[in-house]
Design a protein around this motif. Structure first.
Motif, mmCIF file in Angstrom:
data_model
loop_
_atom_site.group_PDB
_atom_site.id
_atom_site.type_symbol
_atom_site.label_atom_id
_atom_site.label_comp_id
_atom_site.label_asym_id
_atom_site.label_seq_id
_atom_site.Cartn_x
_atom_site.Cartn_y
_atom_site.Cartn_z
ATOM 1 N N VAL A 28 0.808 -1.063 0.124
ATOM 2 C CA VAL A 28 -0.030 -0.128 -0.056
ATOM 3 C C VAL A 28 0.861 1.428 -0.116
ATOM 4 C CG1 VAL A 28 -1.592 1.326 1.103
ATOM 5 C CG2 VAL A 28 -1.754 -1.184 1.019
ATOM 6 N N PRO A 31 -0.831 6.862 3.006
ATOM 7 C CA PRO A 31 -1.116 8.388 2.752
ATOM 8 C C PRO A 31 -0.245 8.869 3.802
ATOM 9 C CG PRO A 31 -2.802 7.412 3.878
ATOM 10 C CD PRO A 31 -2.147 6.173 3.508
ATOM 11 N N LEU A 33 -0.395 12.265 5.945
ATOM 12 C CA LEU A 33 -1.337 13.142 5.887
ATOM 13 C C LEU A 33 -0.881 14.566 6.660
ATOM 14 C CD1 LEU A 33 -3.497 10.391 8.034
ATOM 15 C CD2 LEU A 33 -4.047 11.298 5.718
ATOM 16 N N ALA A 34 -1.549 15.564 6.158
ATOM 17 C CA ALA A 34 -1.318 17.032 6.984
ATOM 18 C C ALA A 34 -2.139 16.896 8.027
ATOM 19 C CB ALA A 34 -1.671 17.921 5.777
ATOM 20 N N ASP A 36 -3.548 19.269 11.031
ATOM 21 C CA ASP A 36 -3.721 20.718 11.552
ATOM 22 C C ASP A 36 -3.441 20.871 12.909
ATOM 23 O OD1 ASP A 36 -4.044 21.040 8.747
ATOM 24 O OD2 ASP A 36 -5.864 22.076 9.273
ATOM 25 N N LEU A 53 -1.634 1.723 7.898
ATOM 26 C CA LEU A 53 -2.451 1.450 6.975
ATOM 27 C C LEU A 53 -1.897 0.488 6.030
ATOM 28 C CD1 LEU A 53 -4.091 4.728 6.164
ATOM 29 C CD2 LEU A 53 -4.946 3.032 7.921
ATOM 30 N N PHE A 281 -6.261 7.815 18.807
ATOM 31 C CA PHE A 281 -7.581 7.539 18.905
ATOM 32 C C PHE A 281 -8.511 8.712 18.835
ATOM 33 C CE2 PHE A 281 -11.164 7.153 21.414
ATOM 34 C CZ PHE A 281 -11.883 5.908 20.806
ATOM 35 N N ARG A 282 -8.275 9.653 19.580
ATOM 36 C CA ARG A 282 -9.366 10.782 19.647
ATOM 37 C C ARG A 282 -9.328 11.640 18.575
ATOM 38 N NH1 ARG A 282 -11.138 12.242 25.201
ATOM 39 N NH2 ARG A 282 -11.869 14.090 24.075
ATOM 40 N N LEU A 284 -6.700 11.823 15.536
ATOM 41 C CA LEU A 284 -6.308 11.228 14.170
ATOM 42 C C LEU A 284 -7.097 10.071 13.781
ATOM 43 C CD1 LEU A 284 -2.580 11.021 14.852
ATOM 44 C CD2 LEU A 284 -3.806 12.864 13.860
ATOM 45 N N LYS A 285 -7.820 9.462 14.499
ATOM 46 C CA LYS A 285 -8.726 8.152 14.155
ATOM 47 C C LYS A 285 -7.922 7.079 13.684
ATOM 48 C CE LYS A 285 -11.860 11.032 15.367
ATOM 49 N NZ LYS A 285 -12.178 11.193 16.839
ATOM 50 N N LEU A 286 -6.468 6.856 14.143
ATOM 51 C CA LEU A 286 -5.662 6.020 13.699
ATOM 52 C C LEU A 286 -5.512 4.842 15.038
ATOM 53 C CD1 LEU A 286 -3.116 7.886 11.742
ATOM 54 C CD2 LEU A 286 -5.124 5.789 10.889
ATOM 55 N N VAL A 287 -5.489 3.709 15.004
ATOM 56 C CA VAL A 287 -4.996 2.893 15.642
ATOM 57 C C VAL A 287 -3.657 2.585 15.549
ATOM 58 C CG1 VAL A 287 -5.324 0.369 16.849
ATOM 59 C CG2 VAL A 287 -7.145 1.597 15.768
ATOM 60 N N LEU B 284 -7.991 -2.932 9.914
ATOM 61 C CA LEU B 284 -7.798 -1.787 9.268
ATOM 62 C C LEU B 284 -6.947 -0.825 9.906
ATOM 63 C CD1 LEU B 284 -11.250 -1.377 8.003
ATOM 64 C CD2 LEU B 284 -9.519 -2.693 6.715
ATOM 65 N N LYS B 285 -6.975 -0.793 11.219
ATOM 66 C CA LYS B 285 -6.351 0.201 12.249
ATOM 67 C C LYS B 285 -6.762 1.496 11.995
ATOM 68 C CE LYS B 285 -3.530 -3.429 12.420
ATOM 69 N NZ LYS B 285 -3.962 -4.075 13.767
ATOM 70 N N VAL B 287 -10.153 4.141 13.776
ATOM 71 C CA VAL B 287 -11.050 4.216 14.479
ATOM 72 C C VAL B 287 -12.441 4.636 13.767
ATOM 73 C CG1 VAL B 287 -11.628 5.297 16.609
ATOM 74 C CG2 VAL B 287 -9.462 4.704 16.292
#
Lengths: 330, 330
Positions: A28, A31, A33-34, A36, A53, A281-282, A284-287, B284-285, B287
């Motif tokens: 893959v 990305p 990611l910018a 902010d 990812l 988690f809060r 970026l929404k990434l694990v 998927l990692k 959230v």
């Protein structure tokens, strides 16, 4: 065993370009990611390489894929063997499965459950060992010798380093796509394969970018080795929640590269890592798993002054057990 | 109030193109990820639009930004008012803050804590109401009238729909980048703004792609309305963990668009949504909040047969309370 490495040439920039070409349709392009909110907090301009990812949930799939694609037909039939705390294990198992190559993985008995389960789900045979009393490399080499199988080392292999370096190539290209010139890149570091490959890619494509390793406290062997100029070991009683960054010394092949190309090594403690995981988690929404979050932790904890700078941080893996994640979210 | 909507023209494809131009440098072009594991499980070819990575954690930032950028200077000075269960709230607050516009948000007292905190953190004034006894639209309109402020509606506004439709434009372009032609797209649906805008974008750029709404059981007003051909309401005692998908009927402006362009409406139950959130965490990692996970849930639960098809699913938001997430990870 490792002494043979002194004869092995480190990878070159062209090896990384070749690796990118070779593995391109398998991996893959994660990305950049910018961010902010991170930019506001640090008064810098922050980009995040979301390597969680990647297939198998970490950058390790790049190096493993680059290695197994270079096996001969005969080598493929005899299989591969790897030793790993989890991310390299999953990556080698998945890359081997894709080419129908038998894989045996030597994993610590206390590896995260998710990593053990995933490695098994990719069809690999798993051999467990005790991380504090047994030597995983010896176990793996014994199995490999018995079966005529090929060892896929976690970092001390030019093809592995070149594969991981494709992440650096991507970050450099994606930064250009964003129209920015990176002042610095912060990258998690254990054996040093990812950051060595990434530093080689940047040395050619963006030589003014300063590259910093990030390690967990207690496992800051690369930071101390960079300062000392010669390899340093971690204390045997060191412990950290960063299960993917527990190597006890810099790699034989990776350290000479890193000594030449890294600006400095940063260190974060476990509580800073937990905070970074909660932030991911809060906001970026990434694990992100503990070891994958150390660069983010360094930034959030002020271990690196990003003020006025354009900075990329690598979030290198996301394989974290639900139980640990729940305990961190409290 | 809403009766005036019969005079308002729905947005056109060109409005979506204009919106994309207008908001381009403000929003994240979120990745469309190829999902190998999902593809294997469903025997289809699955792509996931990771809109959880959008600013404020949901697609709502697109529409809100498109709306506030079209306010006159005088309107900006008088501020904006919005009513929302949380994602539109955060989006309007953040978009307004960026342009230094005062924002007042009417939110249900039982909105997720994370959404309330985030909305506040963007500098908005929050007015709480009871979702079961009070009418949020009336409260918002009263405040707006008193202050001469502009209402930013959650979906029944052509500029909001056009803004959300930029997600559809992106998915269509990104599918082309991946070299695929989408047979179907599955998208979460509440008031229907996101899917209406997306369907308008696809009608022009990829008319053969079948568009399906996905709703939580009990809140399947769009699925039932599509079948009946006229708007249907949800039962007053309906409950779901999908806090962002609790609208009680299709929008006045969105439903005529959706009636003309959607193929069918799918429905998932809360337990399927929980499973999808766990899958997103483990594999998927990402959230994903309950309402943002319904399209993924439909796919994983076999509510849509993707076998042999190329399918995009939209994961529209990731604002989930740590407590709820922990309870789901058990």
């Amino acid at each position: 065993m490792n002494d043979q490495l002194s004869d092995i040439a480190p990878p070159t920039y062209m090896d990384i370009r070749d690796a990118a070409e070779r593995i391109g349709r398998h991996v893959v392009r994660t990305p950049l990611l910018a961010c902010d909110d991170l930019s506001e907090r640090t008064r810098g301009r922050i980009f995040l390489k979301a390597e969680v990812l990647q297939k198998t949930g970490s950058f390790k799939y790049r190096g493993a894929t680059n290695r197994v694609l270079q096996l001969t037909d005969e080598e493929r039939s005899r299989g591969v063997v790897a030793y790993s705390s989890g991310n390299h294990a999953q990556a080698v198992a998945a890359a081997a499965q894709r080419l129908s190559i038998p894989a045996t993985i030597v994993m610590p008995r206390d590896a995260p459950k998710l990593k053990l389960e995933n490695t098994q789900s990719y069809g690999a045979e798993i051999v467990l060992y005790d991380r504090f009393t047994e030597d995983r490399a010896s176990i793996a080499h014994e199995i490999a010798e018995r079966r005529g199988a090929t060892i896929v080392p976690p970092y001390d292999d030019p093809r592995i380093i070149a594969g991981q370096g494709t992440l650096g190539l991507e970050v450099a290209a994606q930064a250009s796509d964003h129209g920015v010139q990176l002042d610095a890149l912060l990258c998690p570091c254990s054996g040093g394969g990812l950051i060595a490959g990434t530093a080689l890619a940047f040395a050619e494509t963006s030589p003014s970018t300063r590259i910093h390793s990030v390690e967990p406290a207690g496992f800051d062997d690369t930071a101390r080795s960079l300062k000392a100029g010669i390899p340093q070991k971690v204390a045997p009683d060191a412990r950290s929640i960063c299960d993917s960054l527990l190597s006890d010394s810099p790699g034989k092949l990776t350290f000479p590269i890193n000594r030449g190309l890294l600006s400095s090594g940063l260190v974060v403690d476990d509580s800073e890592v937990r905070s970074a995981m909660i932030y991911a988690f809060r906001t970026l929404k990434l694990v992100i798993e503990p070891g994958g979050a150390v660069a983010l932790a360094a930034l959030l904890a002020g271990r690196f002054d990003a003020s006025g700078k354009t900075v990329a941080i690598v979030c290198s893996g996301g394989n974290v057990d639900p139980d640990l994640f729940r305990s961190i979210l409290v």
